[in-house]
Design an enzyme around this catalytic site. Structure first.
Site, PDB file in Angstrom:
ATOM      1  N   ARG A 101      19.466  45.451  76.406  1.00  0.00           N
ATOM      2  CA  ARG A 101      19.085  44.602  75.398  1.00  0.00           C
ATOM      3  C   ARG A 101      18.542  46.022  74.371  1.00  0.00           C
ATOM      4  O   ARG A 101      17.345  46.683  75.092  1.00  0.00           O
ATOM      5  CB  ARG A 101      17.870  44.277  75.616  1.00  0.00           C
ATOM      6  CG  ARG A 101      16.703  43.345  73.642  1.00  0.00           C
ATOM      7  CD  ARG A 101      15.609  42.777  73.886  1.00  0.00           C
ATOM      8  NE  ARG A 101      16.558  41.230  73.901  1.00  0.00           N
ATOM      9  CZ  ARG A 101      15.581  40.139  73.220  1.00  0.00           C
ATOM     10  NH1 ARG A 101      14.736  40.122  72.931  1.00  0.00           N
ATOM     11  NH2 ARG A 101      16.306  39.435  73.384  1.00  0.00           N
ATOM     12  N   GLN A 131      22.038  34.336  72.467  1.00  0.00           N
ATOM     13  CA  GLN A 131      21.172  33.404  71.897  1.00  0.00           C
ATOM     14  C   GLN A 131      22.662  32.826  71.362  1.00  0.00           C
ATOM     15  O   GLN A 131      22.768  31.286  70.497  1.00  0.00           O
ATOM     16  CB  GLN A 131      20.872  34.118  70.846  1.00  0.00           C
ATOM     17  CG  GLN A 131      20.346  33.288  70.297  1.00  0.00           C
ATOM     18  CD  GLN A 131      19.309  32.146  70.688  1.00  0.00           C
ATOM     19  OE1 GLN A 131      17.980  33.034  71.581  1.00  0.00           O
ATOM     20  NE2 GLN A 131      19.035  31.078  70.809  1.00  0.00           N
ATOM     21  N   ARG A 297      19.229  28.668  77.492  1.00  0.00           N
ATOM     22  CA  ARG A 297      19.555  29.799  77.512  1.00  0.00           C
ATOM     23  C   ARG A 297      19.766  30.291  78.801  1.00  0.00           C
ATOM     24  O   ARG A 297      20.251  31.164  79.181  1.00  0.00           O
ATOM     25  CB  ARG A 297      18.653  31.109  77.300  1.00  0.00           C
ATOM     26  CG  ARG A 297      18.301  30.977  75.812  1.00  0.00           C
ATOM     27  CD  ARG A 297      19.421  31.766  74.564  1.00  0.00           C
ATOM     28  NE  ARG A 297      19.622  33.180  75.282  1.00  0.00           N
ATOM     29  CZ  ARG A 297      18.821  34.206  74.684  1.00  0.00           C
ATOM     30  NH1 ARG A 297      17.240  34.410  74.139  1.00  0.00           N
ATOM     31  NH2 ARG A 297      19.088  35.460  75.436  1.00  0.00           N
TER      32      ARG A 297
HETATM   33  N1  NVA Z   1      16.377  39.219  64.650  1.00  0.00           N
HETATM   34  C1  NVA Z   1      15.665  38.952  65.544  1.00  0.00           C
HETATM   35  C2  NVA Z   1      15.726  37.975  67.091  1.00  0.00           C
HETATM   36  C3  NVA Z   1      15.061  38.028  68.663  1.00  0.00           C
HETATM   37  C4  NVA Z   1      14.944  36.872  69.360  1.00  0.00           C
HETATM   38  C5  NVA Z   1      15.213  40.283  66.366  1.00  0.00           C
HETATM   39  O1  NVA Z   1      16.026  41.108  66.485  1.00  0.00           O
HETATM   40  O2  NVA Z   1      13.808  40.688  66.598  1.00  0.00           O
HETATM   41  N1   CP Z   2      16.002  34.589  71.292  1.00  0.00           N
HETATM   42  C1   CP Z   2      15.382  35.572  71.910  1.00  0.00           C
HETATM   43  O1   CP Z   2      16.093  36.288  72.508  1.00  0.00           O
HETATM   44  O2   CP Z   2      14.311  35.409  72.488  1.00  0.00           O
HETATM   45  P1   CP Z   2      13.008  37.133  73.690  1.00  0.00           P
HETATM   46  O3   CP Z   2      13.546  37.658  72.523  1.00  0.00           O
HETATM   47  O4   CP Z   2      12.008  36.225  73.931  1.00  0.00           O
HETATM   48  O5   CP Z   2      14.309  37.314  74.144  1.00  0.00           O
END
Ligand code: NVA
Ligand code: CP
Length: 314
Positions: A101, A131, A297
């Site tokens: 991430r 997602q 998920r």
């Molecule tokens: N668009 C949001 C999604 C979080 C799961 C972000 O990148 O913070």
């Molecule tokens: N939807 C999602 O990716 O949530 P988190 O940021 O909590 O992992």
């Protein structure tokens, strides 16, 4: 060896099998024999916060018989300037897969190119494919009625509201095209889809069939799903005030949700900011399936990891 960096890393013909695997892992939770990741360690490099992604991957790796290693980017040398390339080469000597991430999408690409183990994109600024696959599976559970999950997506309309220029909207544009869904997005003109997602559609041989409008009511008309995400994503916190100002007309209220089909579903990747992009009433609506979406998920990512692990030559 296969990676999962973007929605199109699985081809449409592979998806019915992947969805069926997620369904069977969900039904037989904890009883998958032989465990697909037995004896393996998978590293999770996270440069951003996470609840769902982190926990579902850690639990999922454990349930598949493997060992998850959570690595906060700032706790490893990557956070002090060691290159992404060297990190990929070194970690590939220890672990059997990488889950990443981060901000810049090119980092997950570099890890995949320079490492020798499968890489999974656990969210970048550009895409959030785990997602989108989970979301599609979650809708299909409602629509398939015992039939083919993946086939039940075809022709369905998703209305995406709010910031249409970032990871979730990009992923819906790409995923929707792959799943045969109709994607209509609504947001302020300055937050519309950018050229990068159009270029990716073209590179992947997918038609640019999505529609972008500034009219939220036009977007939700006849929609099977109404979807939204936070207006200020991780890394955009400084812009929150201005984003709230321009995106307020796209808030999913009961009134806007009522403009979709009478049996339309509400979905949100979470975390949600109730009272901003969506009202508490819509989050609590019986047609809101946000917690099934969060749970899935785990099942979808287990299916993805099990499938990628099979593509690695012994
Ligand atoms: N668009 C949001 C999604 C979080 C799961 C972000 O990148 O913070
Ligand atoms: N939807 C999602 O990716 O949530 P988190 O940021 O909590 O992992």
């Amino acid at each position: 060896m296969k990676h999962f960096l973007k929605e199109t890393d699985f081809k449409a013909h592979e998806l019915p099998g992947l969805f069926a695997l997620a369904q069977s892992l969900k039904k037989g939770r904890g009883r998958h024999t032989p465990p697909a990741l037995a004896g393996q360690s998978w590293a999770m490099i996270f440069a951003k916060s996470s609840t769902r992604t982190r926990v579902s991957f850690e639990v999922g790796i454990h349930e598949l018989g493997g060992n998850p290693l959570f690595l906060n980017k700032n706790d490893i040398q990557l956070g002090r300037g060691e290159t992404v390339e060297d990190t990929a080469r070194v970690l590939s000597r220890f672990v059997h897969g990488l889950i990443v991430r981060t901000y810049d999408h090119s980092e997950v690409e570099k890890l995949a190119t320079n490492g020798s183990v499968p890489v999974i994109n656990a969210l970048t600024d550009f895409l959030h494919p785990c997602q989108i696959y989970t979301d599609a599976f979650t809708m299909a559970e409602r629509w398939a009625q015992g039939g083919d999950l993946f086939a039940s997506l075809k022709g369905r309309k998703i209305a995406y509201l709010g910031d249409c220029s970032f990871n979730m909207s990009n992923s819906w544009i790409l995923g929707g095209a792959l799943f045969g869904m109709q994607v209509v997005l609504a947001g302020p003109r300055e937050f519309g889809p950018g050229p990068e997602i159009d270029a990716l559609l073209e590179a992947e041989g997918l038609a640019k069939d999505y529609v972008f409008t500034t009219d939220p009511y036009e977007a939700v008309r006849d929609a099977d799903v109404v979807y939204t995400d936070v207006w200020a994503s991780m890394g955009q916190e400084d812009e929150a005030k201005e984003r709230i100002r321009v995106m307020t007309p796209y808030a999913v209220t009961e009134k806007l949700f009522a403009g979709a089909k009478p049996d339309a579903l509400f979905m949100h990747c979470l975390p949600a900011h109730a009272g901003e992009e969506v009202s508490q009433e819509v989050l609590d609506n019986p047609r809101s399936i946000i917690f099934d979406e969060a749970e899935n998920r785990l099942h979808m990512q287990k299916a993805i990891m099990a499938t990628l692990a099979q593509t690695v030559r012994a």
